[in-house]
Design a protein around this motif. Structure first.
Motif, short mmCIF file in Angstrom:
data_model
loop_
_atom_site.label_atom_id
_atom_site.label_comp_id
_atom_site.label_asym_id
_atom_site.label_seq_id
_atom_site.Cartn_x
_atom_site.Cartn_y
_atom_site.Cartn_z
N UNK A 544 0.76 -1.16 -0.02
CA UNK A 544 0.20 -0.01 -0.15
C UNK A 544 0.99 1.29 -0.06
N UNK A 545 2.06 1.26 -0.38
CA UNK A 545 2.89 2.30 -0.51
C UNK A 545 2.64 3.14 -1.66
N UNK A 546 2.57 4.36 -1.60
CA UNK A 546 2.16 5.37 -2.55
C UNK A 546 3.52 6.19 -2.86
N UNK A 547 4.20 6.06 -4.01
CA UNK A 547 5.23 6.82 -4.46
C UNK A 547 4.80 7.62 -5.50
N UNK A 548 4.98 9.09 -5.26
CA UNK A 548 4.69 10.08 -6.13
C UNK A 548 5.77 10.09 -7.07
N UNK A 549 5.28 9.83 -8.41
CA UNK A 549 6.51 9.88 -9.39
C UNK A 549 6.39 11.05 -10.30
N UNK A 550 5.31 11.86 -10.56
CA UNK A 550 5.29 12.84 -11.36
C UNK A 550 4.64 13.96 -10.71
N UNK A 551 4.58 15.22 -10.93
CA UNK A 551 3.75 16.20 -10.60
C UNK A 551 3.93 17.45 -11.23
N UNK A 552 2.96 18.30 -11.52
CA UNK A 552 2.99 19.42 -12.32
C UNK A 552 1.90 20.48 -11.83
N UNK A 553 2.23 21.61 -12.36
CA UNK A 553 1.17 22.58 -12.27
C UNK A 553 0.77 23.11 -13.54
N UNK A 554 -0.67 22.95 -13.81
CA UNK A 554 -1.06 23.57 -15.33
C UNK A 554 -0.93 24.92 -15.51
N UNK A 555 -1.14 25.63 -14.21
CA UNK A 555 -1.33 27.01 -14.41
C UNK A 555 -2.20 27.45 -15.39
N UNK A 556 -3.48 26.92 -15.43
CA UNK A 556 -4.40 27.02 -16.23
C UNK A 556 -5.75 27.01 -15.60
N UNK A 557 -5.91 27.91 -14.53
CA UNK A 557 -7.43 27.88 -14.02
C UNK A 557 -7.74 26.91 -13.13
N UNK A 558 -8.82 26.17 -13.43
CA UNK A 558 -9.28 25.09 -12.66
C UNK A 558 -9.34 23.94 -13.28
#
Lengths: 988, 304
Positions: A544-558
């Motif tokens: 049940x380990x969660x590894x965050x492998x990618x993230x980003x911010x769209x900077x495009x509203x909601x």
């Protein structure tokens, strides 16, 4: 000088000229190189160099004769020559002035060239020699733009856009001014006359487009819309429409009304970075093509009325008219809808259920249980829809392909009240989740099949933030997203919580969770958050380990949700009053709809490669279809669209046709991409938007670690995960800035590996240099992501540009270069807490921070800023290659012996370039690659101690500012960046 | 110069406001002068593309105050500042709102100088940048050539010409052409000009035109035609339009302003008590042509 040590492989850069020809070909200038695309198949039919140095700014043709022009060069060629002939550049010709535009005469026997001083030169098409010059007396002021309209053999008009705000229209053969059109402010950036000479359109620095009457010279209309400068205009649609492209990255279409008013019509968000230059439109195929500073070529349909044909809007009366007996109640509205395979099913707030099929509405039934409140869920491909009311009654309906109900079932959930119902599917199992606002009542999940047989009912403990906003089932796991950006993971068989993650993002709601790749051991989740942030999580089913492998911010509203289509991430959401669908992997907008904003009933459906966006607005229901584009959304991959400030290629020779590299640009983004080193083709994987200021440096620290630095004291470490087809990258660690309002730039950094006593790699020693002359060093632990400061120092009151670490004879040396032109060496061996053993850094039990004392050696090598340097170790000698703002290239030696350090400039070439040297790279065999702003790429040897030029080639990349190289088996490959990117092979 | 934005980061920017210069570029001319003694013995000066006027301010202070010009001197120094934009007056400077390519401008300057030639001509002008690097370089070269046209009609032999340049792909062409008209051509970079910018200044010393060439300003003669006969190695139009590489030269590079002067790339810590005070600009920025477009966007008339 031996020929061809530097061999260009491929060029990716701004495209200023695009031109449709024949039924299926698009001619595109990428710098000096012409590429001919078959846009129907996306194939490149031909790639050929047209000019030695100059860039292709425009293309004109008459039947199968082409005239390419750019700067002072032109090249007139037949289609056969382009396709067959070698060394076409030998045919390049030139004039004495900048070429603004060119066109062939009506019979094609000559071509007219308009110069920047408003002079027309006639070139004989056959002999390609100058025939005559024409101009208007007293009108030789400099032009920014212009066009030539050949109406007939006798009627040729020159439309000249001056720097001082006026448009001058003159008749070529009469050599007379027809009109001087005044009204714009600032320089005129484009002016066109319509094919029949009825209208003129112009644009200027004032960002407006003006429509003029050619006969009278009257200003007919002024249109606004672009938010930056407009670079190009074209008439199309039989003089009824105008299309524009701009610095603001949009192309807009404008309609000329019967009252001769110019009105905005559509806006297309097409490119990245800054500027769209190239524009052509074909009335025949109703397509427009644009070329951006990002090197992308985009195609889109400009059929007037096409979008409207894909949009249908219905009032409740339109819907209920199909049932004459149906009486619309006061305040009755469309409450919910779901697209099924045969059409759309809707429910009103009075329980009226209608279907829309074959362009017709039909009343299905009225269910009084859904008066006032209902929630709608469904499964499009299975023709299933579920309505749920507030009392816990759910109506399950299954339809056949014709839209007839073939199965139905009522299920009642024993809760006091229902606020939310959500649906999802895993394999052949269907799931419905029911939520009560009562904190003591558990979340209910039903598992059922095609025939609505309930196979399981699971009760889940609610998350502390409750209100479930989305959920997904994969194997034995339920993933539920909540308000306040949290995620709960539950066992499907027991209902127990296995994991709860708070604060996926700063705040706001989790809008979607999708399991996109899965096997017995793990599943890959993509989660979107309304604030614009999205994350990929690798979930281990055993632990049940969660590894965050990618993230980003769209900077495009909601951000409202995502699809994974052909391994590309498609995002959708709202920005101000617009709904958008965006291909995030390849960084472009697929479609938009002005729906008035997010506060309404809406749903996006995707099936069979087309989208359907359904929404309500002021009592009406709109169905906006977005069919799959006829042709590819873009023909060439492209780069940032702004100056690339640094490049780093991963040193992994096992993947020569898939070399991972990263670029950092003036646009504040990083792009992780792959290069095929054989053909120079690139593929962009991700555009990372974490930095908030222009990038300074980016480097691979290890095969799976990257560091990047920028102004505002930003320093991030990124981690790469390659367990799936697409490489993922996540911000893994960051250094805290030294003040609340950071204004320091981190100019450069370097690192050394740190080992434990057994020789196992443990961490990294990192050193940063800053714009206020400070030097700071850290131990970075890749396991925890923690930084421990080890050193701090100060050079003097000037900006440090570069830093390198070297170990010589178990001593650690830190070398800096600065704006004052000095190279400075520190011995930090005894001034920081790490040990040195066998010329490697070794970890110690206690880490302390020390101030480093004075440097041991300093030498003035350049007159001012050392823009780039690299070191090479030769036994007890550190050799430094430096490139300066003063155009000089030097090799300096720091010889270290018992008595101290001897610094000496071995060799220096004062005029190694005619402009700033911005980047250099040391290659095997004592060679150094040098990039400079004069756009000449050079390779020098320093084997004998003296710098000797081996080869130089002009690059097509303007504002050349970065380079990196990699030695593969038998060859060296280099990437040179600036406004664009070029790939080179460096022969031995 | 605006009110606050760059105050903290750029020391020259703040210093310019404190010392009353209209733009930070004043320091660039001061540092160029430190290196080349540009103002020594200079009596008649023309400042082209002068607005907002910081170079004229430097010229005024240097020629009148520093050189301690007194009423006893037989002829006072004469400074003419020319720009298309209007300019606020500066002591000792005659401002002309005029086109530098127009012959009338030339005759006006000569009139002010009492028919005598100029000793020194400078231009800190830069055109608007489009982002198409080759076009921007061409326009920049045209601006220098336009300034040079006027200069060749004004400057005494042995006189000095200084102009702003951007060191791009074809700057060596410009060096080569100027080399035909001056004894010495140097590319100089003052420390007050950022190392991260491509800006530099071309310092042309010892004007020496060909004796056979008579430059004449004529609005109907393009820059290309103007320099015909000056033999400065520019490509001239031929009937067969053959491609030809023109002569290129690298001008010697000199960084000026001594090392103890402020570094324009460095971040300085400003004493905390003055830190947050934003000084008013000496002169307000002029209204851009896109002012109306910005208003429309602000009013919500432009949505997307």
């Amino acid at each position: 000088m031996s020929q061809d040590t530097l061999v260009p492989i491929e060029h990716h850069g701004p495209s200023i000229a695009v031109k449709f020809w024949d039924d299926d070909l698009l001619f595109v200038g990428h710098g000096p190189i012409l590429k001919i695309y078959n846009y129907k198949t996306s194939e490149i039919v031909k790639t050929i160099r047209i000019f030695k140095k100059n860039k292709i700014h425009g293309i004109a043709f008459d039947r199968d004769t082409f005239l390419f022009y750019g700067a002072r060069s032109f090249n007139m060629l037949s289609f056969d020559q382009i396709m067959e002939q070698q060394n076409i550049v030998d045919n390049e010709q030139m004039i004495n002035d900048w070429i603004i535009t060119a066109e062939f005469s009506a019979n094609g026997l000559e071509a007219f060239i308009l110069t920047a001083h408003n002079v027309i030169l006639s070139i004989d098409s056959y002999s390609q020699t100058l025939q005559w010059e024409k101009s208007v007396y007293g009108e030789k002021s400099i032009l920014y733009s212009g066009s030539i309209r050949v109406v007939s053999k006798q009627d040729v008009y020159i439309n000249a856009g001056t720097v001082m705000g006026g448009v001058v229209i003159w008749n070529l053969y009469k050599e007379e001014i027809v009109h001087t059109l005044l009204g714009h402010e600032g320089s005129i950036f484009n002016v066109q006359m319509s094919p029949s000479a009825k209208y003129i359109v112009s644009c200027s620095d004032d960002r407006s487009i003006k429509l003029w009457d050619h006969k009278t010279g009257d200003l007919l209309s002024t249109a606004w819309g672009h938010t930056a400068r407009i670079w190009n205009l074209k008439f199309y649609d039989d003089e009824k429409s105008v299309i524009s492209v701009s610095e603001d990255l949009t192309s807009r279409t404008w309609n000329i009304t019967e009252n001769q008013e110019l009105l905005p019509y559509e806006t297309y968000q097409l490119h990245s970075g800054r500027h769209i230059w190239g524009l052509d439109v074909s009335d025949k195929v109703k397509l427009a093509a644009t070329g951006g500073n990002d090197g992308r070529i985009r195609l889109f349909s400009v059929k007037t009325g096409e979008t409207e044909s894909y949009r249908k809007t219905f009032t409740l009366e339109d819907i209920t008219n199909s049932a004459p007996d149906y009486i619309i109640k006061k305040n009755e509205i469309v409450k919910g809808f779901w697209k099924l395979k045969f059409g759309l099913v809707i429910i009103t707030s009075e329980g009226g259920i209608f279907i829309y099929k074959d362009q017709k509405w039909e009343l299905l039934r009225i269910e009084n249980k859904f008066n006032n409140f209902s929630l709608t869920n469904g499964f499009t491909d299975d023709n299933i829809i579920i309505f749920t009311n507030t009392k816990g009654d759910s109506l399950f309906l299954k339809f056949d392909e014709e839209g007839k109900i073939i199965n139905e079932k009522w299920i009642n959930t024993e809760v006091t009240k229902i606020v939310n119902a959500l649906s999802t599917k895993d394999g052949s199992n269907f799931y419905l989740m029911i939520e009560s606002p009562n904190k003591n009542e558990k979340l209910v999940v039903y598992e059922f099949d095609q025939n609505f047989e309930i196979s399981r009912t699971v009760f889940l403990e609610k998350g502390p933030t409750f209100v479930t906003t989305c959920f997904e089932v994969n194997g034995d796991f339920i993933f539920a997203g909540f308000r306040l950006s949290s995620l709960g993971i539950y066992s499907l068989s027991t209902g127990e919580e296995t994991k709860f993650i708070k604060k996926l993002s700063i705040s706001d709601t989790v809008t979607s969770i999708k399991s996109i790749k899965s096997d017995d051991k793990k599943t890959l989740l993509i989660i979107s958050n309304r604030d614009g942030y999205y994350v990929y999580i690798k979930f281990d089913k055993a632990t049940s380990e969660c590894e965050f492998i990618h993230s980003n911010n769209t900077r495009r509203g909601f951000l409202e949700g995502s699809y994974n289509i052909n391994d590309e991430l498609i995002l959708f959401g709202f920005k101000s009053s617009f709904f958008y669908i965006y291909n995030e992997s390849r960084d472009y907008e697929i479609a938009y709809e002005n729906c008035g904003g997010a506060h309404r009933q809406w749903k996006l459906f995707y099936s069979n490669e087309s989208y359907e966006f359904v929404y309500t607005r002021s009592g009406s229901l709109t169905i906006r279809e977005i069919p799959k584009a006829k042709f590819d959304y873009y023909l060439s991959e492209g780069t940032h669209g702004r100056e690339i400030r640094d490049i780093s290629i991963r040193n992994d020779s096992s993947k020569i046709d898939d070399l991972l590299y990263i670029t950092g640009a003036e646009d504040t983004t990083l792009k992780l991409s792959s290069l095929n080193s054989t053909n120079g083709q690139i593929k962009n994987h991700w555009t990372l938007r974490k930095h908030t200021s222009g990038l300074q440096k980016v480097k691979f620290l290890r095969n799976d670690l990257i560091a990047s630095s920028s102004a505002r004291e930003e320093f991030f470490i990124w981690k790469i995960d390659e367990s799936f087809n697409t490489p993922f990258i996540i911000p893994y660690a960051s250094l805290n800035p030294s003040s609340d309002n950071p204004d320091l730039r981190i100019m450069d950094f370097d690192h050394l590996e740190v080992y434990d006593e057994s020789g196992k790699l443990q961490g990294l020693f990192l050193v940063n240099v800053y714009s206020d002359s400070s030097i700071k060093g850290w131990y970075f632990d890749p396991e925890t992501g923690n930084f421990t400061q080890l050193i701090n120092g100060f050079y003097k009151t000037c900006c440090l540009f570069d830093v390198k670490l070297n170990i010589v004879d178990n001593n650690v040396y830190l070398l800096t270069g600065a704006t004052d032109g000095y190279l400075t060496l520190w011995d930090i061996t005894n001034e920081f807490s790490l040990k040195v053993q066998n010329n490697k850094l070794q970890m110690v039990t206690e880490l302390k921070s020390n101030k480093i004392s004075s440097p041991i050696s300093t030498i003035c090598v350049h007159q001012n800023g050392i823009k780039s340097f690299e070191t090479q170790l030769n036994n007890n000698e550190i050799l430094v290659a430096t490139g300066g703002d003063d155009n000089a290239l030097a090799i300096t030696s720091f010889k270290i012996n018992n008595s101290g350090v001897e610094a000496k400039i071995y060799s220096k070439i004062e005029d190694a370039a005619s402009s700033t040297i911005t980047s250099l790279n040391i290659l095997p065999n004592d060679r150094v690659l040098v990039a400079s702003v004069d756009q000449i790429f050079r390779i020098w040897s320093f084997k004998t101690g003296e710098l000797k030029l081996i080869d130089s080639k002009s690059t097509t990349i303007a504002d050349t500012g970065s380079l990196d190289s990699i030695s593969l088996e038998g060859k060296d490959i280099a990437l040179v960046g600036g406004v664009g990117l070029s790939a080179w092979e460096i022969k031995n | 110069m605006g009110k606050s934005s760059k105050d903290k980061r750029d020391l020259y920017y703040r210093k310019a406001k404190e010392e009353g210069w209209r733009a930070r570029s004043a320091f660039k001319l001061l540092q160029l002068n430190d290196q080349f003694q540009l103002f020594k013995g200079v009596r008649r000066v023309v400042d082209l593309c002068a607005a907002p006027g910081s170079w004229s301010q430097v010229l005024s202070r240097e020629l009148f105050e520093k050189n301690q010009y007194t009423a006893n001197d037989e002829i006072p120094p004469k400074i003419v500042a020319v720009d298309l934009q209007p300019m606020a007056p500066i002591d000792g400077v005659t401002t002309l709102q005029a086109d530098i390519t127009h012959p009338k401008t030339l005759s006006k300057i000569l009139e002010i100088f009492g028919g005598e030639p100029a000793d020194f001509v400078c231009s800190d002008g830069a055109p608007d940048v489009t982002g198409l690097h080759d076009l921007d370089e061409y326009i920049q070269a045209q601006l220098i050539l336009a300034a040079l046209q006027l200069t060749t009609c004004l400057l005494r032999p042995g006189g000095t010409f200084v102009a702003k340049i951007f060191r791009g792909r074809d700057i060596d062409l410009m060096y080569s052409q100027l080399g035909y008209l001056f004894e010495k051509v140097i590319c100089a970079k003052p420390r007050s000009s950022r190392g991260t910018s491509l800006e530099a200044f071309i310092v042309c010393l010892g004007y020496k035109p060909s004796s056979h060439w008579k430059p004449t300003l004529d609005p109907n003669v393009s820059t290309e035609d103007f320099f015909k006969g000056a033999n400065i190695g520019r490509y001239e139009l031929k009937d067969d339009l053959t491609y030809e590489e023109e002569k290129r030269n690298v001008a010697p590079f000199i960084a000026c302003g001594d090392l103890s002067s402020y570094d324009s790339d460095a971040t300085y810590t400003i004493e905390s008590n003055v830190d947050r005070i934003s000084l008013d600009p000496v002169q307000s920025p002029t209204a851009p042509p896109y002012k109306k477009a910005i208003e429309k966007k602000r009013n919500g008339e432009i949505k997307r």
